[in-house]
Design a protein around this motif. Structure first.
Motif, PDB file in Angstrom:
ATOM      1  N   MET A 146      23.332 -39.090  -6.169  1.00 36.73           N
ATOM      2  CA  MET A 146      23.467 -39.631  -4.886  1.00 36.73           C
ATOM      3  C   MET A 146      24.503 -39.859  -4.394  1.00 36.73           C
ATOM      4  O   MET A 146      24.995 -39.814  -3.052  1.00 36.73           O
ATOM      5  CB  MET A 146      22.617 -40.843  -5.005  1.00 36.73           C
ATOM      6  N   TYR A 147      25.821 -40.112  -5.283  1.00 38.51           N
ATOM      7  CA  TYR A 147      27.127 -40.297  -4.488  1.00 38.51           C
ATOM      8  C   TYR A 147      27.738 -38.845  -4.214  1.00 38.51           C
ATOM      9  O   TYR A 147      28.279 -38.836  -3.028  1.00 38.51           O
ATOM     10  CB  TYR A 147      28.015 -41.056  -5.549  1.00 38.51           C
ATOM     11  N   ALA A 148      27.516 -38.121  -5.126  1.00 40.16           N
ATOM     12  CA  ALA A 148      28.087 -36.774  -5.021  1.00 40.16           C
ATOM     13  C   ALA A 148      27.645 -36.157  -3.499  1.00 40.16           C
ATOM     14  O   ALA A 148      28.209 -35.250  -2.881  1.00 40.16           O
ATOM     15  CB  ALA A 148      27.894 -35.675  -5.870  1.00 40.16           C
ATOM     16  N   ARG A 149      26.211 -36.343  -3.113  1.00 39.59           N
ATOM     17  CA  ARG A 149      25.780 -35.834  -2.015  1.00 39.59           C
ATOM     18  C   ARG A 149      26.452 -36.242  -0.745  1.00 39.59           C
ATOM     19  O   ARG A 149      26.413 -35.661   0.269  1.00 39.59           O
ATOM     20  CB  ARG A 149      24.248 -36.024  -1.953  1.00 39.59           C
ATOM     21  N   HIS A 150      27.257 -37.541  -1.020  1.00 39.40           N
ATOM     22  CA  HIS A 150      27.891 -37.902   0.383  1.00 39.40           C
ATOM     23  C   HIS A 150      29.526 -37.708   0.284  1.00 39.40           C
ATOM     24  O   HIS A 150      29.883 -38.377   0.922  1.00 39.40           O
ATOM     25  CB  HIS A 150      27.433 -39.432   0.379  1.00 39.40           C
ATOM     26  N   GLY A 151      29.794 -36.706  -0.873  1.00 40.29           N
ATOM     27  CA  GLY A 151      31.214 -36.395  -0.568  1.00 40.29           C
ATOM     28  C   GLY A 151      32.098 -37.214  -1.744  1.00 40.29           C
ATOM     29  O   GLY A 151      33.468 -37.163  -1.504  1.00 40.29           O
ATOM     30  N   TYR A 152      31.475 -38.094  -2.417  1.00 39.50           N
ATOM     31  CA  TYR A 152      32.227 -38.935  -3.283  1.00 39.50           C
ATOM     32  C   TYR A 152      33.090 -38.077  -4.182  1.00 39.50           C
ATOM     33  O   TYR A 152      32.610 -37.416  -4.896  1.00 39.50           O
ATOM     34  CB  TYR A 152      31.178 -40.058  -4.099  1.00 39.50           C
ATOM     35  N   SER A 153      34.466 -38.785  -4.267  1.00 36.75           N
ATOM     36  CA  SER A 153      35.317 -37.677  -5.198  1.00 36.75           C
ATOM     37  C   SER A 153      35.454 -38.745  -6.352  1.00 36.75           C
ATOM     38  O   SER A 153      36.117 -39.878  -6.387  1.00 36.75           O
ATOM     39  CB  SER A 153      36.648 -37.802  -4.607  1.00 36.75           C
TER      40      SER A 153
ATOM     41  N   TYR B 108      28.646 -29.018  -3.601  1.00 37.82           N
ATOM     42  CA  TYR B 108      29.186 -30.331  -3.803  1.00 37.82           C
ATOM     43  C   TYR B 108      30.733 -30.210  -3.346  1.00 37.82           C
ATOM     44  O   TYR B 108      31.562 -29.160  -3.744  1.00 37.82           O
ATOM     45  CB  TYR B 108      29.480 -30.755  -5.324  1.00 37.82           C
ATOM     46  N   SER B 109      31.095 -31.051  -2.515  1.00 43.94           N
ATOM     47  CA  SER B 109      32.688 -30.927  -1.754  1.00 43.94           C
ATOM     48  C   SER B 109      32.949 -32.128  -1.772  1.00 43.94           C
ATOM     49  O   SER B 109      32.748 -33.036  -0.790  1.00 43.94           O
ATOM     50  CB  SER B 109      32.430 -30.324  -0.325  1.00 43.94           C
ATOM     51  N   PRO B 110      33.836 -32.527  -2.658  1.00 42.76           N
ATOM     52  CA  PRO B 110      34.540 -33.809  -2.453  1.00 42.76           C
ATOM     53  C   PRO B 110      35.226 -34.303  -1.328  1.00 42.76           C
ATOM     54  O   PRO B 110      36.217 -33.381  -0.955  1.00 42.76           O
ATOM     55  CB  PRO B 110      35.590 -33.840  -3.989  1.00 42.76           C
ATOM     56  N   SER B 111      35.072 -35.049  -0.613  1.00 37.73           N
ATOM     57  CA  SER B 111      35.705 -35.481   0.622  1.00 37.73           C
ATOM     58  C   SER B 111      36.361 -37.180   0.873  1.00 37.73           C
ATOM     59  O   SER B 111      36.921 -37.139   1.721  1.00 37.73           O
ATOM     60  CB  SER B 111      34.763 -34.919   1.825  1.00 37.73           C
ATOM     61  N   VAL B 112      35.798 -37.834   0.078  1.00 38.11           N
ATOM     62  CA  VAL B 112      35.866 -39.165   0.315  1.00 38.11           C
ATOM     63  C   VAL B 112      36.421 -39.985  -1.065  1.00 38.11           C
ATOM     64  O   VAL B 112      35.876 -39.725  -1.962  1.00 38.11           O
ATOM     65  CB  VAL B 112      34.541 -39.828   0.666  1.00 38.11           C
ATOM     66  N   MET B 113      37.689 -40.463  -0.881  1.00 37.29           N
ATOM     67  CA  MET B 113      38.254 -41.299  -1.979  1.00 37.29           C
ATOM     68  C   MET B 113      37.277 -42.192  -2.244  1.00 37.29           C
ATOM     69  O   MET B 113      36.776 -43.160  -1.390  1.00 37.29           O
ATOM     70  CB  MET B 113      39.654 -41.542  -1.920  1.00 37.29           C
TER      71      MET B 113
ATOM     72  N   ASN C  70      34.001 -32.835 -13.186  1.00 42.09           N
ATOM     73  CA  ASN C  70      33.988 -31.548 -13.589  1.00 42.09           C
ATOM     74  C   ASN C  70      32.428 -30.965 -13.415  1.00 42.09           C
ATOM     75  O   ASN C  70      32.040 -29.964 -13.084  1.00 42.09           O
ATOM     76  CB  ASN C  70      34.469 -31.263 -14.885  1.00 42.09           C
ATOM     77  N   TYR C  71      31.509 -31.805 -13.801  1.00 40.70           N
ATOM     78  CA  TYR C  71      30.190 -31.625 -13.535  1.00 40.70           C
ATOM     79  C   TYR C  71      29.880 -31.064 -12.364  1.00 40.70           C
ATOM     80  O   TYR C  71      29.256 -30.358 -11.862  1.00 40.70           O
ATOM     81  CB  TYR C  71      29.148 -32.760 -14.056  1.00 40.70           C
ATOM     82  N   PHE C  72      30.218 -32.149 -11.151  1.00 40.26           N
ATOM     83  CA  PHE C  72      29.709 -31.941  -9.938  1.00 40.26           C
ATOM     84  C   PHE C  72      30.672 -30.690  -9.349  1.00 40.26           C
ATOM     85  O   PHE C  72      30.136 -29.986  -8.547  1.00 40.26           O
ATOM     86  CB  PHE C  72      29.949 -33.293  -9.069  1.00 40.26           C
ATOM     87  N   MET C  73      31.520 -30.345  -9.744  1.00 37.56           N
ATOM     88  CA  MET C  73      32.499 -29.434  -9.406  1.00 37.56           C
ATOM     89  C   MET C  73      31.914 -28.002  -9.574  1.00 37.56           C
ATOM     90  O   MET C  73      31.802 -26.936  -8.794  1.00 37.56           O
ATOM     91  CB  MET C  73      33.827 -29.395  -9.664  1.00 37.56           C
ATOM     92  N   GLY C  74      30.953 -28.041 -10.798  1.00 36.65           N
ATOM     93  CA  GLY C  74      30.086 -26.894 -11.168  1.00 36.65           C
ATOM     94  C   GLY C  74      28.885 -26.631 -10.020  1.00 36.65           C
ATOM     95  O   GLY C  74      28.310 -25.563 -10.265  1.00 36.65           O
ATOM     96  N   GLN C  75      28.522 -27.806  -9.394  1.00 34.78           N
ATOM     97  CA  GLN C  75      27.514 -27.687  -8.269  1.00 34.78           C
ATOM     98  C   GLN C  75      28.032 -26.938  -7.211  1.00 34.78           C
ATOM     99  O   GLN C  75      28.925 -27.590  -6.392  1.00 34.78           O
ATOM    100  CB  GLN C  75      26.929 -28.841  -8.066  1.00 34.78           C
TER     101      GLN C  75
END
Length: 244
Positions: free
Chosen positions: A191-198, A214-219, A206-211
């Protein structure tokens, strides 16, 4: 000294005369006076707009740098700052692979995450291949992979689809019965990852970078839970009560 003093006085008188000339000119030509005032205002507005634009672009550049940094290589170690409340525990249990007769509604594997919904199959294949090494660095992938297998989902759908549609449907505790603890933890953090949570936690990152969606954009320091919708808040509260 007297000569210097006289020259200074002459200079002062000349300046005062010119000021008077300018005042007379502006009084005789009101349009010129108005143009000068408007020009000064326009110049000030232009400078202010430039400062604001620079600040916005600089912030976007920093945000992009965060995404590029995380996309470079798998995270090997957890940050010294420690992990947030949603990070993984110190130990992980072996995932259970027997889900019994529990029927759980999941996203149709044919419905890819919105971030990649318009990608061609070739683009998805390439992204999955490029990110596959991240999953080798996380202990969460084996239990999640077993979960997908129990649902009859295979192939690249496992990397381009959400585990649960928590943004659009309110779930109940019975929907998560029989699911291993580690998978529940991923569902919650999804749920956090869907909103770009880093994520600061290396295992989660590493799990979500495999999806591929997923695009981390928010610290973490910049993330606000006000981002969640009412539906997401209800699901998050439920998952927090289960994932203890």
């Amino acid at each position: 000294m007297e000569e210097v003093k006289e020259r200074l006085l002459d200079c002062r008188d000349w300046i005062l005369d010119r000021v008077d000339d300018i005042k007379d000119f502006l009084d005789d030509n009101p349009n010129v006076k108005r143009w000068l005032v408007e020009g000064c205002i326009a110049l000030a507005v232009g400078i202010l707009a430039g400062v604001i634009t620079f600040s916005v672009l600089n912030h976007e550049k920093k945000t992009l740098a965060v995404s590029e940094e995380h996309a470079a290589t798998p995270v090997k170690e957890q940050s010294a700052e420690g992990s947030e409340d949603i990070s993984a525990g110190d130990s992980l249990e072996e995932p259970a692979t027997d889900y019994g007769d529990v029927v759980i509604e999941v996203v149709d594997p044919g419905e890819y995450a919105s971030a990649v919904a318009n990608w061609s199959q070739e683009e998805i294949d390439a992204a999955v291949s490029e990110r596959s090494h991240y999953l080798e660095e996380t202990s969460y992938w084996p239990p999640v992979e077993s979960y997908w297998q129990s649902r009859g989902v295979s192939g690249n759908a496992r990397f381009a689809t959400y585990l649960f549609d928590t943004s659009n449907k309110v779930y109940s505790a019975s929907d998560f019965e029989g699911i291993p603890k580690d998978v529940i933890h991923i569902i919650k953090n999804e749920m956090y990852a869907r909103h770009g949570y880093s994520f600061r936690d290396a295992n989660l990152m590493n799990y979500f970078m495999g999806q591929v969606w997923y695009s981390p954009s928010v610290m973490p320091a910049d993330f606000s839970e006000k981002t969640f919708t009412e539906t997401e808040v209800k699901n998050l509260d439920l998952l927090n009560s289960i994932d203890k």
